[in-house]
Design a protein around this motif. Structure first.
Motif, PDB file in Angstrom:
ATOM      1  N   GLU A   1       0.847  -1.184   0.000  1.00  0.00           N
ATOM      2  CA  GLU A   1       0.000   0.000   0.000  1.00  0.00           C
ATOM      3  C   GLU A   1       0.888   1.240   0.000  1.00  0.00           C
ATOM      4  N   ALA A   2       0.319   2.353  -0.432  1.00  0.00           N
ATOM      5  CA  ALA A   2       1.068   3.606  -0.474  1.00  0.00           C
ATOM      6  C   ALA A   2       1.667   3.901   0.896  1.00  0.00           C
ATOM      7  N   GLY A   3       2.970   4.162   0.925  1.00  0.00           N
ATOM      8  CA  GLY A   3       3.666   4.445   2.177  1.00  0.00           C
ATOM      9  C   GLY A   3       4.405   3.261   2.753  1.00  0.00           C
ATOM     10  N   ASP A   4       4.174   2.064   2.209  1.00  0.00           N
ATOM     11  CA  ASP A   4       4.865   0.868   2.700  1.00  0.00           C
ATOM     12  C   ASP A   4       6.278   0.789   2.133  1.00  0.00           C
ATOM     13  N   LEU A   5       7.187   0.267   2.926  1.00  0.00           N
ATOM     14  CA  LEU A   5       8.579   0.086   2.524  1.00  0.00           C
ATOM     15  C   LEU A   5       8.910  -1.402   2.471  1.00  0.00           C
ATOM     16  N   LEU A   6       9.437  -1.847   1.342  1.00  0.00           N
ATOM     17  CA  LEU A   6       9.926  -3.213   1.194  1.00  0.00           C
ATOM     18  C   LEU A   6      11.443  -3.197   1.308  1.00  0.00           C
ATOM     19  N   ILE A   7      11.993  -4.003   2.203  1.00  0.00           N
ATOM     20  CA  ILE A   7      13.440  -4.183   2.317  1.00  0.00           C
ATOM     21  C   ILE A   7      13.743  -5.626   1.947  1.00  0.00           C
ATOM     22  N   PHE A   8      14.770  -5.842   1.116  1.00  0.00           N
ATOM     23  CA  PHE A   8      15.123  -7.204   0.760  1.00  0.00           C
ATOM     24  C   PHE A   8      16.630  -7.394   0.747  1.00  0.00           C
ATOM     25  N   ASN A   9      17.047  -8.611   1.088  1.00  0.00           N
ATOM     26  CA  ASN A   9      18.450  -8.994   1.079  1.00  0.00           C
ATOM     27  C   ASN A   9      18.933  -9.060  -0.371  1.00  0.00           C
ATOM     28  N   SER A  10      20.135  -8.565  -0.648  1.00  0.00           N
ATOM     29  CA  SER A  10      20.641  -8.592  -2.018  1.00  0.00           C
ATOM     30  C   SER A  10      20.883 -10.007  -2.529  1.00  0.00           C
ATOM     31  N   LEU A  11      20.845 -11.009  -1.654  1.00  0.00           N
ATOM     32  CA  LEU A  11      20.955 -12.407  -2.074  1.00  0.00           C
ATOM     33  C   LEU A  11      19.613 -12.969  -2.537  1.00  0.00           C
ATOM     34  N   LEU A  12      18.557 -12.172  -2.450  1.00  0.00           N
ATOM     35  CA  LEU A  12      17.231 -12.582  -2.903  1.00  0.00           C
ATOM     36  C   LEU A  12      17.070 -12.258  -4.383  1.00  0.00           C
ATOM     37  N   ALA A  13      16.857 -13.289  -5.221  1.00  0.00           N
ATOM     38  CA  ALA A  13      16.595 -13.056  -6.642  1.00  0.00           C
ATOM     39  C   ALA A  13      15.260 -12.311  -6.764  1.00  0.00           C
ATOM     40  N   HIS A  14      15.243 -11.249  -7.549  1.00  0.00           N
ATOM     41  CA  HIS A  14      14.089 -10.353  -7.568  1.00  0.00           C
ATOM     42  C   HIS A  14      13.991  -9.648  -8.915  1.00  0.00           C
TER      43      HIS A  14
END
Length: 326
Positions: free
Chosen positions: A233-246
């Motif tokens: 939703e608007a305002g949400d932040l996704l953080i992901f590990n750089s080892l995660l294929a994306h």
């Protein structure tokens, strides 16, 4: 600012990203390790369950990292920067302004806007900062100087099929995280946005044993994996590990546009003088990163905008310290 001539500090003097996708405003890998959860420090933004999910799946969505009003203002600024009208689809599809070396990004809607005051306002959000403090386990962080995204519905004659990749060769075991801030609701999984493969994140070391030695280290064979499509939703932040294929998934809707800001943080490197000089110069003179995935804006439109104001947290996240006058 100090007397050092940062006007002439170029990214070429410190850029380790000329031939890889990752954002050049920070190092490829941190000398510090990610938070393993064993510290006595309390979590700031994440719950204990969210932190466990982050460790297991390689990503986490932080709700309400900025306000919906702030997200809407930023989205409008991106539309204006691109000289496009959110209510007029005839204005959406224009030729790229610069050639993109990273071919899979063509048609994905990258916006070469980096130092707008509203982007810096989001980077200085306390909750955004606190979330990255949680995943790193330290409060001494620098923020990326990164761009935005307008992912339009695909055109029949110019289909964008989406992609899955790594920004860094996973064989090098980079210690890094990345992030994206939703500026509009992205609850319709058909409207484009972030996709990833948590199963591959968990099983990479065994998966690679069945893969050819000469494989593309940045693009996995995804045929046996199910892609996870992240709703935000608007305002949400996704953080992901750089080892995660994306990657970015195609926008298969008729009229919905995904709008987002890329944002991440990494432990500060005050002794990396070339990188520090470049970061200060980028903010002060609105200089865009250069690299394999970063073609820049040939219009130089950001140079007509005011220098973003930094609060005390913003100064810290940019890199102001004893070598620079505040």
């Amino acid at each position: 600012m100090n007397t050092r001539n940062t006007q002439h500090t170029t990214m070429a003097t410190m850029n380790a990203h000329l031939n890889i996708p990752g954002n050049p405003s920070l190092a490829k890998s941190s000398i510090s390790q990610l938070n393993d959860g064993n510290s006595a420090k309390s979590l700031r933004a994440l719950s204990e369950e969210e932190f466990k999910f982050w460790k297991r799946e390689g990503y986490i969505v932080v709700k309400n990292a900025i306000s919906k009003e702030q997200a809407a203002q930023t989205a409008q600024a991106i539309w204006e920067f691109e000289e496009k009208d959110p209510n007029d689809a005839s204005s959406w599809y224009t030729p790229p302004r610069a050639d993109m070396q990273m071919r899979e990004l063509i048609g994905s809607g990258m916006v070469e806007m980096y130092n707008h005051p509203l982007l810096w306002a989001n980077r200085q959000s306390q909750r955004v900062y606190d979330a990255f403090v949680d995943v790193w386990g330290t409060d001494d962080l620098w923020v990326t100087i990164d761009r935005c995204n307008l992912n339009f519905p695909v055109q029949p004659d110019k289909p964008f099929k989406g992609f899955i990749h790594w920004d860094y060769d996973p064989e090098t075991k980079p210690v890094n995280v990345q992030g994206v801030l939703a500026l509009v609701d992205q609850t319709d999984e058909n409207m484009g946005g972030f996709q990833c493969i948590p199963e591959l994140y968990r099983t990479y070391d065994t998966w690679k044993l069945s893969q050819p030695e000469d494989r593309d280290r940045f693009k996995p064979d995804t045929t046996r994996f199910q892609l996870t499509k992240i709703k935000m939703e608007a305002g949400d932040l996704l953080i992901f590990n750089s080892l995660l294929a994306h990657g970015i998934r195609p926008n298969l809707t008729q009229d919905k546009v995904r709008v987002a800001q890329y944002i991440s943080m990494m432990p500060a490197e005050p002794d990396n003088q070339a990188l520090l000089d470049w970061r200060i110069n980028s903010w002060k003179n609105k200089i865009a990163p250069e690299g394999y995935a970063f073609p820049g804006d040939p219009r130089g439109k950001e140079k007509t905008q005011p220098v973003a104001e930094l609060n005390e947290l913003g100064k810290k996240l940019l890199g102001f310290g004893s070598n620079y006058l505040k």
